[in-house]
Design a protein around this motif. Structure first.
Motif, PDB file in Angstrom:
ATOM      1  N   GLN A  31       0.840  -1.184   0.000  1.00 43.83           N
ATOM      2  CA  GLN A  31       0.000   0.000   0.000  1.00 43.83           C
ATOM      3  C   GLN A  31       0.883   1.243   0.000  1.00 43.83           C
ATOM      4  OE1 GLN A  31      -1.772  -1.056   3.834  1.00 43.83           O
ATOM      5  NE2 GLN A  31      -1.010   0.856   4.655  1.00 43.83           N
ATOM      6  N   THR A  32       0.218   2.376  -0.212  1.00 47.17           N
ATOM      7  CA  THR A  32       0.918   3.652  -0.223  1.00 47.17           C
ATOM      8  C   THR A  32       1.405   4.001   1.179  1.00 47.17           C
ATOM      9  OG1 THR A  32      -0.593   4.345  -1.966  1.00 47.17           O
ATOM     10  CG2 THR A  32       0.675   6.067  -0.876  1.00 47.17           C
ATOM     11  N   SER A  33       2.556   4.676   1.276  1.00 49.28           N
ATOM     12  CA  SER A  33       3.038   5.122   2.584  1.00 49.28           C
ATOM     13  C   SER A  33       2.002   6.033   3.235  1.00 49.28           C
ATOM     14  CB  SER A  33       4.359   5.888   2.421  1.00 49.28           C
ATOM     15  OG  SER A  33       4.704   6.525   3.638  1.00 49.28           O
ATOM     16  N   VAL A  34       1.795   5.843   4.535  1.00 47.80           N
ATOM     17  CA  VAL A  34       0.790   6.623   5.251  1.00 47.80           C
ATOM     18  C   VAL A  34       1.389   7.892   5.843  1.00 47.80           C
ATOM     19  CG1 VAL A  34       1.106   5.595   7.547  1.00 47.80           C
ATOM     20  CG2 VAL A  34      -1.190   6.298   6.807  1.00 47.80           C
ATOM     21  N   ASP A  35       2.687   8.108   5.651  1.00 49.60           N
ATOM     22  CA  ASP A  35       3.362   9.267   6.247  1.00 49.60           C
ATOM     23  C   ASP A  35       2.710  10.610   5.894  1.00 49.60           C
ATOM     24  OD1 ASP A  35       5.090   7.542   7.459  1.00 49.60           O
ATOM     25  OD2 ASP A  35       6.768   7.903   6.091  1.00 49.60           O
ATOM     26  N   PRO A  36       2.294  10.831   4.639  1.00 50.91           N
ATOM     27  CA  PRO A  36       1.655  12.120   4.323  1.00 50.91           C
ATOM     28  C   PRO A  36       0.359  12.343   5.104  1.00 50.91           C
ATOM     29  CG  PRO A  36       2.393  11.051   2.303  1.00 50.91           C
ATOM     30  CD  PRO A  36       2.534  10.037   3.394  1.00 50.91           C
ATOM     31  N   VAL A  37      -0.357  11.282   5.383  1.00 46.91           N
ATOM     32  CA  VAL A  37      -1.595  11.410   6.156  1.00 46.91           C
ATOM     33  C   VAL A  37      -1.282  11.823   7.588  1.00 46.91           C
ATOM     34  CG1 VAL A  37      -3.567  10.145   7.090  1.00 46.91           C
ATOM     35  CG2 VAL A  37      -2.843   9.754   4.721  1.00 46.91           C
ATOM     36  N   ILE A  38      -0.280  11.180   8.182  1.00 46.05           N
ATOM     37  CA  ILE A  38       0.113  11.530   9.547  1.00 46.05           C
ATOM     38  C   ILE A  38       0.602  12.969   9.606  1.00 46.05           C
ATOM     39  CG2 ILE A  38       1.792  11.041  11.373  1.00 46.05           C
ATOM     40  CD1 ILE A  38       1.608   8.091  10.608  1.00 46.05           C
ATOM     41  N   ALA A  39       1.384  13.371   8.620  1.00 43.87           N
ATOM     42  CA  ALA A  39       1.901  14.745   8.587  1.00 43.87           C
ATOM     43  C   ALA A  39       0.767  15.761   8.522  1.00 43.87           C
ATOM     44  CB  ALA A  39       2.835  14.911   7.391  1.00 43.87           C
ATOM     45  N   GLU A  40      -0.233  15.489   7.697  1.00 45.05           N
ATOM     46  CA  GLU A  40      -1.369  16.412   7.592  1.00 45.05           C
ATOM     47  C   GLU A  40      -2.169  16.446   8.891  1.00 45.05           C
ATOM     48  OE1 GLU A  40      -2.406  18.619   5.541  1.00 45.05           O
ATOM     49  OE2 GLU A  40      -0.921  18.273   3.947  1.00 45.05           O
ATOM     50  N   ILE A  46     -13.982  14.161  12.194  1.00 42.96           N
ATOM     51  CA  ILE A  46     -14.029  15.150  11.117  1.00 42.96           C
ATOM     52  C   ILE A  46     -12.625  15.543  10.686  1.00 42.96           C
ATOM     53  CG2 ILE A  46     -14.659  17.544  10.620  1.00 42.96           C
ATOM     54  CD1 ILE A  46     -17.133  16.962  12.503  1.00 42.96           C
ATOM     55  N   ASP A  47     -11.730  15.708  11.656  1.00 39.12           N
ATOM     56  CA  ASP A  47     -10.366  16.122  11.311  1.00 39.12           C
ATOM     57  C   ASP A  47      -9.592  14.995  10.634  1.00 39.12           C
ATOM     58  OD1 ASP A  47      -9.104  18.690  11.590  1.00 39.12           O
ATOM     59  OD2 ASP A  47      -7.520  17.689  12.721  1.00 39.12           O
ATOM     60  N   ALA A  48      -9.926  13.750  10.937  1.00 38.30           N
ATOM     61  CA  ALA A  48      -9.290  12.621  10.248  1.00 38.30           C
ATOM     62  C   ALA A  48      -9.669  12.619   8.772  1.00 38.30           C
ATOM     63  CB  ALA A  48      -9.697  11.302  10.912  1.00 38.30           C
ATOM     64  N   LEU A  49     -10.931  12.915   8.485  1.00 40.38           N
ATOM     65  CA  LEU A  49     -11.347  13.042   7.080  1.00 40.38           C
ATOM     66  C   LEU A  49     -10.551  14.155   6.399  1.00 40.38           C
ATOM     67  CD1 LEU A  49     -14.973  13.025   5.697  1.00 40.38           C
ATOM     68  CD2 LEU A  49     -13.326  14.720   4.925  1.00 40.38           C
ATOM     69  N   ARG A  50     -10.475  15.297   7.092  1.00 41.78           N
ATOM     70  CA  ARG A  50      -9.732  16.431   6.524  1.00 41.78           C
ATOM     71  C   ARG A  50      -8.286  16.064   6.230  1.00 41.78           C
ATOM     72  NH1 ARG A  50      -5.771  19.169   7.789  1.00 41.78           N
ATOM     73  NH2 ARG A  50      -5.650  18.095   9.805  1.00 41.78           N
ATOM     74  N   ALA A  51      -7.638  15.354   7.164  1.00 46.56           N
ATOM     75  CA  ALA A  51      -6.225  15.015   7.003  1.00 46.56           C
ATOM     76  C   ALA A  51      -6.008  14.099   5.802  1.00 46.56           C
ATOM     77  CB  ALA A  51      -5.700  14.359   8.273  1.00 46.56           C
ATOM     78  N   ILE A  52      -6.864  13.097   5.662  1.00 49.39           N
ATOM     79  CA  ILE A  52      -6.712  12.173   4.526  1.00 49.39           C
ATOM     80  C   ILE A  52      -6.958  12.907   3.208  1.00 49.39           C
ATOM     81  CG2 ILE A  52      -7.670  10.114   3.417  1.00 49.39           C
ATOM     82  CD1 ILE A  52      -8.214   9.022   6.246  1.00 49.39           C
ATOM     83  N   HIS A  95      -4.181  11.762  18.265  1.00 54.85           N
ATOM     84  CA  HIS A  95      -5.247  10.790  18.046  1.00 54.85           C
ATOM     85  C   HIS A  95      -5.819  10.896  16.640  1.00 54.85           C
ATOM     86  CE1 HIS A  95      -6.042  10.604  22.684  1.00 54.85           C
ATOM     87  NE2 HIS A  95      -4.807  10.286  22.342  1.00 54.85           N
ATOM     88  N   VAL A  96      -5.902  12.118  16.135  1.00 54.40           N
ATOM     89  CA  VAL A  96      -6.334  12.306  14.750  1.00 54.40           C
ATOM     90  C   VAL A  96      -5.388  11.554  13.818  1.00 54.40           C
ATOM     91  CG1 VAL A  96      -6.671  13.966  12.883  1.00 54.40           C
ATOM     92  CG2 VAL A  96      -7.428  14.537  15.198  1.00 54.40           C
ATOM     93  N   ALA A  97      -4.097  11.700  14.056  1.00 61.65           N
ATOM     94  CA  ALA A  97      -3.096  11.019  13.225  1.00 61.65           C
ATOM     95  C   ALA A  97      -3.239   9.511  13.330  1.00 61.65           C
ATOM     96  CB  ALA A  97      -1.686  11.460  13.645  1.00 61.65           C
ATOM     97  N   GLU A  98      -3.474   9.011  14.538  1.00 62.82           N
ATOM     98  CA  GLU A  98      -3.615   7.561  14.728  1.00 62.82           C
ATOM     99  C   GLU A  98      -4.853   7.020  14.008  1.00 62.82           C
ATOM    100  OE1 GLU A  98      -1.549   8.157  19.096  1.00 62.82           O
ATOM    101  OE2 GLU A  98      -3.711   7.888  18.929  1.00 62.82           O
ATOM    102  N   ALA A  99      -5.974   7.723  14.170  1.00 63.95           N
ATOM    103  CA  ALA A  99      -7.212   7.279  13.531  1.00 63.95           C
ATOM    104  C   ALA A  99      -7.096   7.340  12.017  1.00 63.95           C
ATOM    105  CB  ALA A  99      -8.383   8.146  14.001  1.00 63.95           C
TER     106      ALA A  99
END
Length: 482
Positions: free
Chosen positions: A16-25, A283-289, A424-428
């Protein structure tokens, strides 16, 4: 060229794609503080059937749209009865005179004004306590509690209540007065009715110090009498709604992952820790992704459930109405523990998904959130999915400041640790993205026999029997039917 080749090999290994950009956002500044301020300080406590709850639903719709959801909608369901507290009043009138600090338990029946009612200390309301007390018909029963210090103490408060109420009803008591488990006159709201129906007996929560004062007076030989009135406002069925924001998958949009928390709360405080902070997290998890620019293979449904405090009613309604497509549910992630640090996730008894889940939490080492447990937890918005055989991950969190403020007057915006919440947003977001983007599912949807085996292996059937859920499971009215 070497760097490109290494990145290519890494992608092949993890599939799968690296998840690092999602965590960074997720860790970047975001509207999460403003969103939670609007939900708690402006909307306030959110009980289904009230104007505040409708404002919260509108808040969820607006926030999902602003976060960049591909689509947003609500799904309605029915709660059997509406409930709101009136001006609950209890005063000791003889031989001493003083007013108690009390609140009604939620979804408990109303009680018209009563005068000179005997108050009987029933200890911890065990069978032995009732036998020792003798005739308690028509009395207010004072039930003792220990001061809460741990998660187990909180769960015990719920687990012990059904048998206490059974005994009180059988003994024809007028009402139950539970001693608060919190110090400093702190009051909070619970319900012992888990189906959205009005309970069998009037019940109140009494400030810990007031309950102790009564107990000491009774122990000294005095017979206490009270005037009381519990004018709860009770109505017929009400319509509630879950709020759903979705990011569509790129390759398998009909398959989906759920990220959830509950939108409703009790109203003595403003529901910041339980569970407003995690509604804002969803909501913020959606925004980050979305902001990461990455689109996973499967869709992700971000759900704000309603009616959780009345017995996870919104979750149950969603699981039942979507049962025909749950074979396509790849996983469920739920947060419902305030802002205490996440240690990892409970897998709902699913030892079979441990290898895949270990991969999922590997990027969370930076947050020390990699511990996995295979117990079954009840009381959060993953539960019906678990009983339907869908893989679930419930965030395990340290207590932090959650317990003292749980359902209480003090559950307010100022208790939220936003730097921790952003983690927690980053984890979710990271776990949800990875499940949605994997080439293979983290685990199958279990059949009914497999689910029951898991329930028995974890001894979760004991809890289900305590709360009257085992008969519903056995009859096929709860959980997967085949």
């Amino acid at each position: 060229m070497l760097l490109v080749w290494l990145l290519f090999l890494t992608t092949l290994v993890v599939g799968q794609t690296s998840v690092d950009p999602v965590i960074a956002e997720a860790l970047k500044p975001s509207p999460i503080e403003t969103n939670l301020h609007r939900l708690t300080d402006e909307v306030g406590g959110r009980v289904p059937g009230t104007p505040a709850m409708q404002k919260a639903v509108d808040w969820g719709i607006e926030a999902f749209k602003a976060a960049g959801a591909d689509s947003v909608h609500t799904e309605e369901f029915t709660i059997p009865a509406s409930w709101a507290e009136g001006a609950t009043r209890i005063s000791i009138v003889a031989p001493e005179e003083f007013r108690l600090r009390v609140v009604s338990l939620a979804w408990a029946p109303a009680l018209a004004a009563q005068h000179h009612v005997p108050v009987i200390d029933i200890g911890e309301a065990t069978e032995q306590d009732f036998a020792k007390a003798g005739n308690v018909a028509g009395a207010i029963l004072l039930v003792h509690s220990s001061e809460m210090a741990t998660w187990d103490d909180l769960f015990a408060e719920y687990l012990k209540a059904p048998a206490m109420i059974d005994r009180a009803v059988k003994a024809k008591a007028l009402a139950i007065a539970f001693q608060s488990t919190r110090p400093h006159d702190l009051l909070y709201r619970h319900t012992n009715s888990l189906a959205g129906r009005i309970d069998r007996l009037p019940m109140v929560l009494v400030a810990r110090e007031d309950a102790s004062r009564m107990a000491r007076l009774i122990a000294s030989g005095q017979k206490l009498y009270a005037d009381l009135e519990i004018p709860n406002h009770i109505g017929g069925p009400i319509t509630a709604a879950n709020v759903v924001g979705e990011l569509r998958g790129s390759e398998k949009p009909d398959e989906f992952v759920v990220v959830g928390a509950h939108l409703d709360s009790w109203e003595l405080g403003t529901g910041a820790l339980d569970d407003g902070c995690n509604a804002a997290l969803v909501i913020d998890a959606l925004r980050a992704i979305k902001a990461s620019g990455l689109r996973p293979r499967r869709s992700i449904r971000f759900i704000l459930f309603s009616g959780e405090e009345q017995g996870m009613l919104g979750l149950h309604a969603y699981a039942v109405s979507h049962r025909s497509e749950l074979d396509k549910a790849a996983g469920v992630i739920v947060f419902d523990g305030g802002v205490g640090a996440v240690s990892g996730f409970s897998l709902g008894g699913r030892k079979d998904i441990l290898p895949a889940a270990t991969e999922l939490v590997a990027p969370l080492r930076q947050f020390n959130a990699t511990t996995l447990t295979t117990d079954i937890e009840w009381g959060c918005d993953h539960y019906d999915f678990m009983l339907e055989g869908v893989p679930t991950l419930l965030a395990n969190q340290v207590e932090g400041n959650y317990l003292i403020n749980y359902h209480a007057m003090s559950d307010t915006y100022d208790k939220v640790d936003f730097p921790q919440l952003k983690k927690h947003v980053a984890e979710a977001a990271a776990v949800a993205f990875q499940i949605a983007d994997r080439s293979e599912r983290i685990g199958p949807r279990l059949k009914r026999a497999q689910i029951e085996q898991t329930i028995r292996e974890t001894h979760h059937d004991d809890l289900m029997k305590t709360f009257g859920m085992w008969d519903l499971w056995q009859s096929g009215k709860l959980g997967r039917s085949e």
